[in-house]
Design an enzyme around this catalytic site. Structure first.
Site, PDB file in Angstrom:
ATOM      1  N   HIS A  44     -37.085 -18.141 152.057  1.00 52.34           N
ATOM      2  CA  HIS A  44     -35.820 -17.851 151.721  1.00 52.34           C
ATOM      3  C   HIS A  44     -35.224 -18.461 150.670  1.00 52.34           C
ATOM      4  O   HIS A  44     -35.001 -18.068 149.825  1.00 52.34           O
ATOM      5  CB  HIS A  44     -34.853 -18.142 152.994  1.00 52.34           C
ATOM      6  CG  HIS A  44     -35.011 -17.435 154.169  1.00 52.34           C
ATOM      7  ND1 HIS A  44     -35.226 -18.181 155.308  1.00 52.34           N
ATOM      8  CD2 HIS A  44     -34.946 -16.039 154.487  1.00 52.34           C
ATOM      9  CE1 HIS A  44     -35.416 -17.170 156.229  1.00 52.34           C
ATOM     10  NE2 HIS A  44     -35.152 -16.003 155.871  1.00 52.34           N
ATOM     11  N   LYS A 156     -43.040 -10.505 152.708  1.00 49.78           N
ATOM     12  CA  LYS A 156     -43.666 -10.656 153.858  1.00 49.78           C
ATOM     13  C   LYS A 156     -43.280  -9.575 154.861  1.00 49.78           C
ATOM     14  O   LYS A 156     -43.973  -9.100 155.583  1.00 49.78           O
ATOM     15  CB  LYS A 156     -42.902 -11.834 154.489  1.00 49.78           C
ATOM     16  CG  LYS A 156     -43.113 -12.154 156.120  1.00 49.78           C
ATOM     17  CD  LYS A 156     -43.951 -13.163 156.495  1.00 49.78           C
ATOM     18  CE  LYS A 156     -43.993 -13.180 157.986  1.00 49.78           C
ATOM     19  NZ  LYS A 156     -43.062 -12.588 158.749  1.00 49.78           N
TER      20      LYS A 156
END
Ligand code: PAF
Length: 284
Positions: A44, A156
Site C-alpha cells: 500500500h 497484485k
C-alpha cells in the site's frame, strides 16, 4: 501536516475544501485516491508513493466492504488496524483518510449496484460469485464521494485492476487509473493483508505460489508456461489450487497457444484456512 480523517460525506466535503481541492481554477489542487481495506503494508505504501507523484494531494480510503465478501469468507475476521494505518498514511504524506462505517456508506434499503458483466464471472469471479460486482460498486461510490483525478490500484489484484479500467471506460468516468507493481518479500512472497493469517508452516507452503509463477514466466509458450507452473504447485500438497490461468490482461479470457504480447499468469489457492492470489505479467 496532520492527516485529515473524514467519516462521512459532509466531513469529506469539508476536507476537500480545507485542502483547496475542486476550488476555482487556477487555485484547484489535484487529488489521487488509493482505495484500501486497511491493514496497510509496504505494498500500500508503494501505491501511496505512486499517488504522490501523480497529484498534489493523496487520499486513502479505508473501508472493509461487506459487498465484496461471500457468506463464508473472511469479512468478520479481516484485520482492522486503524491506528497503525493512520500512522502509515501520515508517514507517507497522505492528506486525507476517508474511513466511513458500513452504515454511513450504504443505505439500509440499498437497491442499485454495479454489474461486472461477464468478465466478472470468470477466473476470480468464478470462485467468488458477486465479489467483483461488490468491489466495483464500492469503488464507484468512492470515486463519487472522494472525486479524485487519479486512482491507484495494485497489480497484485490484477482482475480487480482490469475491471476498474473497464468500468471507467464503459461508464465514461473522468478518472485516470494507475496500476502499481506487486511488492514482494525477498523470498518472492507477494505482500497481502491476508498474509498475517498464515502460520510459519503455511507461509512456507504458500511460497509455492510465487515459485510457480516465476517457473512459468521462465518459459516461452503458453503450454510450457502452464505446465511448468502446474508442476511446482502439484509438488506442494499443502496448497489447494482454485485456479492457475494464463489470461489476456484486459479481458481475463484464457490466451490461445498463438497469443503474442502480454499475458497474465494468475493463481489462487488455499493454504490452511487462508485464500491467496498472485500473478505475474509475461510477454509472449
Ligand atoms: O483491493 C482492495 O483493497 C479492495 O478490493 C478495494 C479496491 C479497496 C475495494 O474495496
Amino acid at each position: 501536516m496532520d492527516v485529515i480523517v473524514a467519516g462521512d460525506r459532509a466531513e469529506l466535503a469539508e476536507a476537500r475544501r480545507a485542502l483547496g481541492i475542486g476550488g476555482t481554477p487556477p487555485a484547484e489542487a489535484s487529488l489521487a485516491l488509493v482505495p484500501t481495506m486497511g491493514a496497510l503494508h509496504e505494498g500500500h505504501r508503494s501505491l501511496m508513493r505512486l499517488a504522490r507523484e501523480r497529484a498534489e494531494h493523496v487520499a486513502v480510503s479505508i473501508f472493509v466492504n461487506p459487498l465484496q465478501f461471500g457468506p463464508n469468507e473472511d469479512f468478520s475476521r479481516y484485520p482492522r488496524t486503524f491506528d497503525a494505518d493512520l500512522e502509515v498514511c501520515a508517514a507517507e504524506g497522505v492528506s486525507m483518510v476517508f474511513a466511513p462505517s458500513v452504515e454511513k456508506m450504504y443505505l439500509p434499503d440499498r437497491q442499485v449496484g454495479v454489474s461486472a458483466g461477464e468478465m466478472g464471472t470468470v477466473v476470480e469471479g468464478a470462485f467468488r460469485p458477486g465479489h467483483l460486482d461488490g468491489m466495483l460498486t464500492v469503488v464507484l461510490k468512492l470515486f463519487n464521494l472522494v472525486r479524485p483525478d487519479v486512482a491507484v490500484f495494485g497489480q497484485k489484484d490484477a482482475q480487480q485492476l482490469a475491471m476498474v479500467r473497464r468500468m471507467v471506460a464503459d461508464l465514461d468516468l473522468p478518472i485516470s487509473i494507475v496500476g502499481g507493481p506487486t511488492v514482494r518479500e525477498a523470498d518472492g512472497m507477494a505482500l497481502s493483508s491476508r498474509n498475517r493469517y498464515l502460520s510459519p508452516e503455511d507461509r512456507g507452503a504458500a511460497l509455492a505460489l510465487s515459485r510457480a509463477l516465476f517457473a512459468g514466466a521462465a518459459q516461452r509458450t503458453p503450454e510450457e508456461i502452464r505446465r511448468a507452473a502446474c508442476a511446482v504447485l502439484a509438488a506442494e500438497p499443502a496448497v489447494a489450487v482454485d485456479y492457475l490461468v494464463l489470461v489476456n490482461p484486459a479481458t481475463f479470457a484464457e490466451v490461445r497457444e498463438d497469443h503474442t504480447g502480454e499475458a497474465i499468469l494468475a493463481v489462487a489457492a488455499r493454504v490452511g484456512s487462508t485464500r491467496l492470489i498472485d500473478n505475474v505479467t509475461i510477454t509472449l
